[in-house]
Design a protein around this motif. Structure first.
Motif, short mmCIF file in Angstrom:
data_model
loop_
_atom_site.label_atom_id
_atom_site.label_comp_id
_atom_site.label_asym_id
_atom_site.label_seq_id
_atom_site.Cartn_x
_atom_site.Cartn_y
_atom_site.Cartn_z
N LYS A 107 0.80 -1.25 0.23
CA LYS A 107 -0.05 -0.12 0.00
C LYS A 107 0.87 1.18 0.06
N LYS A 108 1.97 1.20 0.61
CA LYS A 108 2.96 2.57 0.72
C LYS A 108 3.34 2.73 -0.75
N ASP A 109 3.19 1.73 -1.68
CA ASP A 109 3.64 1.97 -3.02
C ASP A 109 2.82 2.19 -4.13
N TYR A 110 1.54 2.34 -3.49
CA TYR A 110 0.29 2.68 -4.45
C TYR A 110 0.76 3.94 -5.45
N LEU A 111 0.31 4.03 -6.41
CA LEU A 111 0.32 5.30 -7.32
C LEU A 111 -0.46 6.64 -6.40
N HIS A 112 -0.09 7.66 -6.42
CA HIS A 112 -0.95 8.78 -6.07
C HIS A 112 -2.06 8.90 -7.44
N ILE A 113 -3.21 9.22 -7.05
CA ILE A 113 -4.36 9.37 -8.10
C ILE A 113 -4.71 10.79 -8.03
N GLN A 114 -4.43 11.52 -9.21
CA GLN A 114 -4.65 12.97 -9.09
C GLN A 114 -5.79 13.34 -9.83
N MET A 115 -6.45 14.33 -9.41
CA MET A 115 -7.77 15.07 -9.96
C MET A 115 -7.49 16.55 -9.87
N MET A 116 -8.15 17.03 -10.73
CA MET A 116 -8.24 18.62 -10.58
C MET A 116 -8.90 19.01 -9.43
N ASP A 117 -8.35 20.29 -8.67
CA ASP A 117 -8.94 20.63 -7.33
C ASP A 117 -9.98 21.59 -7.55
N LYS A 118 -10.52 21.81 -6.62
CA LYS A 118 -11.93 22.52 -6.29
C LYS A 118 -11.76 23.93 -6.88
N LEU A 119 -10.46 24.49 -6.70
CA LEU A 119 -10.46 25.83 -7.67
C LEU A 119 -10.51 25.81 -9.04
N PRO A 170 -13.46 17.47 -5.92
CA PRO A 170 -13.38 16.03 -6.49
C PRO A 170 -13.39 15.09 -5.35
N THR A 171 -13.44 15.30 -4.14
CA THR A 171 -13.50 14.07 -3.07
C THR A 171 -15.23 14.22 -2.72
N GLU A 172 -16.07 14.44 -3.35
CA GLU A 172 -17.23 14.52 -2.87
C GLU A 172 -18.09 13.07 -2.62
N HIS A 173 -17.66 12.29 -3.65
CA HIS A 173 -18.14 10.88 -3.53
C HIS A 173 -17.00 9.74 -3.42
N LEU A 174 -15.72 10.34 -3.08
CA LEU A 174 -14.84 9.31 -2.94
C LEU A 174 -14.79 8.58 -1.28
N ASP A 175 -14.98 7.41 -1.39
CA ASP A 175 -15.12 6.78 0.06
C ASP A 175 -13.63 6.56 0.35
N ASP A 176 -12.60 6.23 -0.49
CA ASP A 176 -11.20 6.20 0.17
C ASP A 176 -10.36 7.13 -0.81
N GLN A 177 -9.74 8.02 0.20
CA GLN A 177 -8.81 8.82 -0.47
C GLN A 177 -7.32 8.82 0.06
N TYR A 178 -7.18 7.49 -0.15
CA TYR A 178 -5.60 7.18 0.32
C TYR A 178 -4.78 7.52 -1.02
N TYR A 179 -4.00 8.49 -0.73
CA TYR A 179 -2.93 8.70 -1.97
C TYR A 179 -3.60 9.64 -3.00
N ALA A 180 -4.84 10.21 -2.57
CA ALA A 180 -5.30 11.12 -3.57
C ALA A 180 -4.26 12.45 -3.62
N ALA A 181 -4.52 12.96 -4.69
CA ALA A 181 -3.50 14.27 -5.12
C ALA A 181 -4.38 15.14 -5.90
N TYR A 182 -3.85 16.43 -5.90
CA TYR A 182 -4.73 17.34 -6.83
C TYR A 182 -3.91 18.22 -7.72
N ASP A 183 -4.64 18.66 -8.74
CA ASP A 183 -3.66 19.46 -9.63
C ASP A 183 -4.58 20.75 -9.72
N ASP A 184 -3.86 21.88 -9.54
CA ASP A 184 -4.49 23.26 -9.87
C ASP A 184 -3.58 23.81 -11.19
N HIS A 185 -4.33 24.59 -11.91
CA HIS A 185 -3.96 25.13 -13.03
C HIS A 185 -3.99 26.78 -12.87
#
Length: 401
Positions: free
Chosen positions: A254-266, A272-287
């Motif tokens: 589990k410590k070697d899982y990929l980080h899964i990236q989504m665009m952030d709220k901004l 992006p987390t609204e419907h996520l039950d598991d946010q382990y190694y979630a990451a966010y992208d801001d432009h």
């Protein structure tokens, strides 16, 4: 915009590469044992490889013309016009020359530690149906480039930049100039999910991809409420489920899982987390592009002061995955904004101000490494040569106090 050395703290999984958030969960080293994160407080400092695997004609009109694509709006249009065989040959020449191993070495020499690699779903060629037209053969070049980057010790963000049927209208960065983006429905989500599964398995199995620690599931989705709501409710949770299922199947720790990236709220497509039950190694992208921000008064002093106070923390950990030194079209040609030596001091200070803010989060990835615009505001390589971006980050001016 691409075998073999091992890293400190590799997992004991035979035949599987590891994934991590660079400099945080795990350190990385280059083939010659250099740690590019050791002196930067674990912040991402990187560049996008724009137009490498998804060509945006505005960034390189001469190269686009040389490929035989002049007058075509996107890769889809060019391939449709040229025919598959000719297009494959033309794009292969481009993939082998736009970003080279020398470019990777140059990035490292400038103190960069990360690349973001925009790709399209058509990289997995069995997902392309008979009505779609994209270049074939790109995977070999993605593998080669990621191998170079891994040898150099660069952290890699793999970015699904072009989604099936396009995720935003009339934009070449999706690979197709689709006026009615059709991504936001179950059958297109499924194609993207199959791409993510395939990519996740390659990342963990193939050594060339060993420095890919983050997989971005969709670049710049629409801000339309209905479409964004569907994406948040259906696509994002399934992306997590399907990527994690691959990692479970491969017995990845589990410590070697990929980080899964989504665009952030901004970004404006909701939380992006609204419907996520598991946010382990979630990451966010801001432009962050001031060029399109009409709320900021366009003066040199205000751009610097606004950048110094800029808060890009709607989710965490956030990487500002795209930004530039470009300014609004109305000011673009004004004498005190042109990208020349006379204005280099301002752009040098503005670069430092943006870096200051973005490193309050996880860091930043500039758009883009190179262009043919003769404009250092869009080209990291040109900005370094113009003296706007320093080769040594320790020389950045403290403009924010």
């Amino acid at each position: 915009m691409a075998i073999l050395s091992r890293f400190c703290m590799l997992s004991a999984l035979a035949g599987l590469a590891s994934a991590w958030l660079a400099g945080d969960n795990k350190e990385i080293t280059s083939k010659d044992n250099k740690n590019l994160f050791s002196s930067v407080n674990n912040k991402v400092r990187g560049v996008n490889l724009g137009s490498q695997f998804i060509f945006e004609p505005w960034l390189g009109e001469s190269a686009w013309s040389d490929m035989g694509c002049s007058g075509r709006a996107s890769e889809f249009d060019c391939v449709s016009s040229m025919g598959q065989k000719a297009a494959n040959e033309s794009f292969a020449k481009h993939w082998g020359s736009w970003i080279t191993q020398d470019d990777i070495s140059e990035m490292v020499s400038y103190g960069l530690n990360t690349i973001r690699v925009p790709v399209g779903y058509w990289l997995r060629e069995d997902l392309v149906d008979s009505s779609e037209h994209f270049p074939q053969g790109g995977l070999e070049y993605v593998q080669k480039l990621c191998g170079w980057a891994s040898d150099a010790g660069l952290y890699i963000i793999m970015d699904l930049h072009g989604a099936p049927e396009a995720q935003t209208p009339n934009n070449a960065f999706t690979g197709q100039n689709n006026p009615n983006p059709g991504f936001y429905q179950e059958d297109q989500y499924e194609r993207a999910l199959k791409f993510l599964e395939w990519m996740a398995e390659m990342i963990h199995r193939q050594d060339e991809f060993r420095n890919v620690g983050m997989l971005e599931v969709l670049n710049e989705p629409m801000q339309d409420n209905d479409k964004a709501s569907s994406m948040r409710e259906n696509y994002y949770p399934k992306a997590f489920e399907r990527i994690r299922a691959v990692e479970t199947k491969l017995s990845v720790d589990k410590k070697d899982y990929l980080h899964i990236q989504m665009m952030d709220k901004l970004w404006g497509s909701g939380d992006p987390t609204e419907h996520l039950d598991d946010q382990y190694y979630a990451a966010y992208d801001d432009h962050r592009y001031y060029k399109w921000d009409k709320s900021v008064e366009t003066t040199h002093d205000n751009y610097i002061s606004t950048s110094c106070k800029d808060k890009r923390d709607s989710n965490s950990p956030t990487i500002v995955g795209e930004w530039s030194l470009a300014v609004p079209k109305s000011m673009d040609k004004a004498s005190d904004w042109q990208p020349n030596s006379s204005n280099a001091d301002f752009y040098r200070k503005w670069f430092a101000a943006q870096v200051h803010s973005y490193e309050q989060g996880q860091g930043w990835v500039f758009w883009t490494w190179k262009s043919q615009l003769n404009d250092y505001r869009w080209s990291y390589q040109d900005a370094v040569k113009a003296g706007v971006i320093p080769k040594d980050f320790n020389s950045l001016e403290d403009v924010c106090g």
